[in-house]
Design a protein around this motif. Structure first.
Motif, PDB file in Angstrom:
ATOM      1  N   ASP A   1      -0.519   6.828   3.937  1.00 24.61           N
ATOM      2  CA  ASP A   1      -1.978   6.941   4.009  1.00 24.61           C
ATOM      3  C   ASP A   1      -2.370   7.683   5.277  1.00 24.61           C
ATOM      4  OD1 ASP A   1      -2.630   5.657   1.632  1.00 24.61           O
ATOM      5  OD2 ASP A   1      -2.729   3.675   2.560  1.00 24.61           O
ATOM      6  N   SER A   2      -3.528   8.335   5.213  1.00 22.25           N
ATOM      7  CA  SER A   2      -4.004   9.066   6.390  1.00 22.25           C
ATOM      8  C   SER A   2      -5.439   8.672   6.680  1.00 22.25           C
ATOM      9  CB  SER A   2      -3.919  10.568   6.132  1.00 22.25           C
ATOM     10  OG  SER A   2      -4.377  11.278   7.248  1.00 22.25           O
ATOM     11  N   PRO A   3      -5.741   8.046   7.809  1.00 19.36           N
ATOM     12  CA  PRO A   3      -4.755   7.538   8.765  1.00 19.36           C
ATOM     13  C   PRO A   3      -4.162   6.237   8.245  1.00 19.36           C
ATOM     14  CG  PRO A   3      -6.949   6.960   9.527  1.00 19.36           C
ATOM     15  CD  PRO A   3      -7.120   7.758   8.244  1.00 19.36           C
ATOM     16  N   GLY A   4      -2.934   6.008   8.614  1.00 11.61           N
ATOM     17  CA  GLY A   4      -2.262   4.803   8.136  1.00 11.61           C
ATOM     18  C   GLY A   4      -2.005   3.839   9.267  1.00 11.61           C
ATOM     19  N   LYS A   5      -1.152   2.864   8.970  1.00 13.70           N
ATOM     20  CA  LYS A   5      -0.811   1.830   9.953  1.00 13.70           C
ATOM     21  C   LYS A   5       0.406   2.233  10.790  1.00 13.70           C
ATOM     22  CE  LYS A   5      -2.221  -1.504   6.508  1.00 13.70           C
ATOM     23  NZ  LYS A   5      -1.634  -2.045   5.291  1.00 13.70           N
ATOM     24  N   ALA A   6       1.022   3.366  10.449  1.00 10.80           N
ATOM     25  CA  ALA A   6       2.237   3.831  11.118  1.00 10.80           C
ATOM     26  C   ALA A   6       2.295   5.348  10.962  1.00 10.80           C
ATOM     27  CB  ALA A   6       3.452   3.168  10.472  1.00 10.80           C
ATOM     28  N   PRO A   7       3.233   5.996  11.633  1.00 11.95           N
ATOM     29  CA  PRO A   7       3.344   7.447  11.480  1.00 11.95           C
ATOM     30  C   PRO A   7       3.632   7.836  10.033  1.00 11.95           C
ATOM     31  CG  PRO A   7       4.749   6.677  13.286  1.00 11.95           C
ATOM     32  CD  PRO A   7       4.239   5.462  12.574  1.00 11.95           C
ATOM     33  N   SER A   8       3.132   9.006   9.655  1.00 11.92           N
ATOM     34  CA  SER A   8       3.426   9.531   8.328  1.00 11.92           C
ATOM     35  C   SER A   8       4.830  10.153   8.333  1.00 11.92           C
ATOM     36  CB  SER A   8       2.401  10.602   7.947  1.00 11.92           C
ATOM     37  OG  SER A   8       2.629  11.782   8.715  1.00 11.92           O
ATOM     38  N   GLY A  56      21.384   0.476  11.269  1.00 10.00           N
ATOM     39  CA  GLY A  56      20.652  -0.784  11.263  1.00 10.00           C
ATOM     40  C   GLY A  56      19.301  -0.775  11.956  1.00 10.00           C
ATOM     41  N   HIS A  57      18.841   0.382  12.405  1.00  6.32           N
ATOM     42  CA  HIS A  57      17.528   0.458  13.071  1.00  6.32           C
ATOM     43  C   HIS A  57      16.440   0.695  12.031  1.00  6.32           C
ATOM     44  CE1 HIS A  57      19.441   0.476  16.984  1.00  6.32           C
ATOM     45  NE2 HIS A  57      20.312   1.335  16.485  1.00  6.32           N
ATOM     46  N   GLN A  58      15.264   0.112  12.299  1.00  2.00           N
ATOM     47  CA  GLN A  58      14.169   0.231  11.347  1.00  2.00           C
ATOM     48  C   GLN A  58      12.968   0.952  11.932  1.00  2.00           C
ATOM     49  OE1 GLN A  58      13.506  -3.827   9.945  1.00  2.00           O
ATOM     50  NE2 GLN A  58      14.698  -3.320   8.121  1.00  2.00           N
ATOM     51  N   VAL A  59      12.291   1.708  11.064  1.00  3.36           N
ATOM     52  CA  VAL A  59      11.072   2.418  11.414  1.00  3.36           C
ATOM     53  C   VAL A  59      10.099   2.222  10.261  1.00  3.36           C
ATOM     54  CG1 VAL A  59      10.062   4.689  11.891  1.00  3.36           C
ATOM     55  CG2 VAL A  59      12.349   4.175  12.701  1.00  3.36           C
ATOM     56  N   ILE A  60       8.849   1.991  10.601  1.00  3.30           N
ATOM     57  CA  ILE A  60       7.809   1.869   9.580  1.00  3.30           C
ATOM     58  C   ILE A  60       7.105   3.219   9.460  1.00  3.30           C
ATOM     59  CG2 ILE A  60       5.645   0.718   8.947  1.00  3.30           C
ATOM     60  CD1 ILE A  60       6.642  -1.695  10.618  1.00  3.30           C
ATOM     61  N   MET A  61       6.834   3.632   8.223  1.00  2.00           N
ATOM     62  CA  MET A  61       6.091   4.863   7.965  1.00  2.00           C
ATOM     63  C   MET A  61       4.982   4.561   6.972  1.00  2.00           C
ATOM     64  SD  MET A  61       9.066   7.746   7.660  1.00  2.00           S
ATOM     65  CE  MET A  61      10.329   6.732   6.913  1.00  2.00           C
ATOM     66  N   ASP A  62       3.935   5.383   7.035  1.00  2.87           N
ATOM     67  CA  ASP A  62       2.789   5.153   6.163  1.00  2.87           C
ATOM     68  C   ASP A  62       2.330   6.478   5.562  1.00  2.87           C
ATOM     69  OD1 ASP A  62       0.330   4.399   4.986  1.00  2.87           O
ATOM     70  OD2 ASP A  62       0.069   2.805   6.463  1.00  2.87           O
ATOM     71  N   ASP A 111       0.850  -1.188   0.000  1.00  2.11           N
ATOM     72  CA  ASP A 111       0.000   0.000   0.000  1.00  2.11           C
ATOM     73  C   ASP A 111       0.888   1.241   0.000  1.00  2.11           C
ATOM     74  OD1 ASP A 111      -2.322  -1.648   0.090  1.00  2.11           O
ATOM     75  OD2 ASP A 111      -2.141  -1.786   2.272  1.00  2.11           O
ATOM     76  N   MET A 112       0.765   2.112   0.993  1.00  2.00           N
ATOM     77  CA  MET A 112       1.634   3.284   1.124  1.00  2.00           C
ATOM     78  C   MET A 112       2.547   3.142   2.342  1.00  2.00           C
ATOM     79  SD  MET A 112       1.546   5.602  -1.210  1.00  2.00           S
ATOM     80  CE  MET A 112       1.393   4.406  -2.528  1.00  2.00           C
TER      81      MET A 112
END
Length: 139
Positions: A33-40, A25-31, A15-16
């Motif tokens: 979509d608004s609202p999404g599954k993670a921070p924009s 090596g650290h990971q962050v998920i972003m989204d 998706d987005m």
């Protein structure tokens, strides 16, 4: 001479949704979509400004030997009405919870972060009106 280069990789997941991996090596998920599954991405910018400033404030208060058990900041960001919807204003309010915390030390820590140390805020302030406040709560 020190190498001041940072690296990151951002990979599309679905998706987005994207997974950002830092050079360390650290990971962050972003989204997107608004609202999404993670921070924009824009929420991440706001949170980055708060995190960067908080590192400074906590470090300065620790060096000043202040007795605090909590330090957090609450941020609000106002965005432009039209695309690109950049931040026009960001307000950062620090809350320090502790025992007999000196107001002058908190004021100094917030001022030093804002004026000198917070690289994220310094980068943003060229185009964003950034304001700060603080309050102290007795533990």
């Amino acid at each position: 001479m020190a190498d001041n280069t940072m690296n990151a990789k951002v990979s599309w997941h679905e998706d987005m949704t994207f997974v950002a991996t830092s050079g360390s090596g650290h990971q962050v998920i972003m989204d997107g979509d608004s609202p999404g599954k993670a921070p924009s991405p824009m929420e991440m910018v706001l949170m980055s400004a708060g995190s960067c400033a908080s590192v400074d404030v906590v470090s300065i208060l620790q060096k000043a030997r202040q007795d605090f058990s909590e330090c957090y900041c609450e941020l609000s960001g106002k965005r432009a009405d039209s695309t690109p919807k950049v931040f026009t204003d960001i307000h950062i309010e620090f809350v320090v919870v502790g025992k007999n915390v000196s107001e002058s030390h908190v004021e100094r820590a917030v001022k030093l972060s804002a004026d000198k140390y917070c690289s994220v805020a310094k980068m943003l302030e060229a185009s964003v009106n950034i304001t700060h406040s603080y309050r102290i709560e007795e533990a």
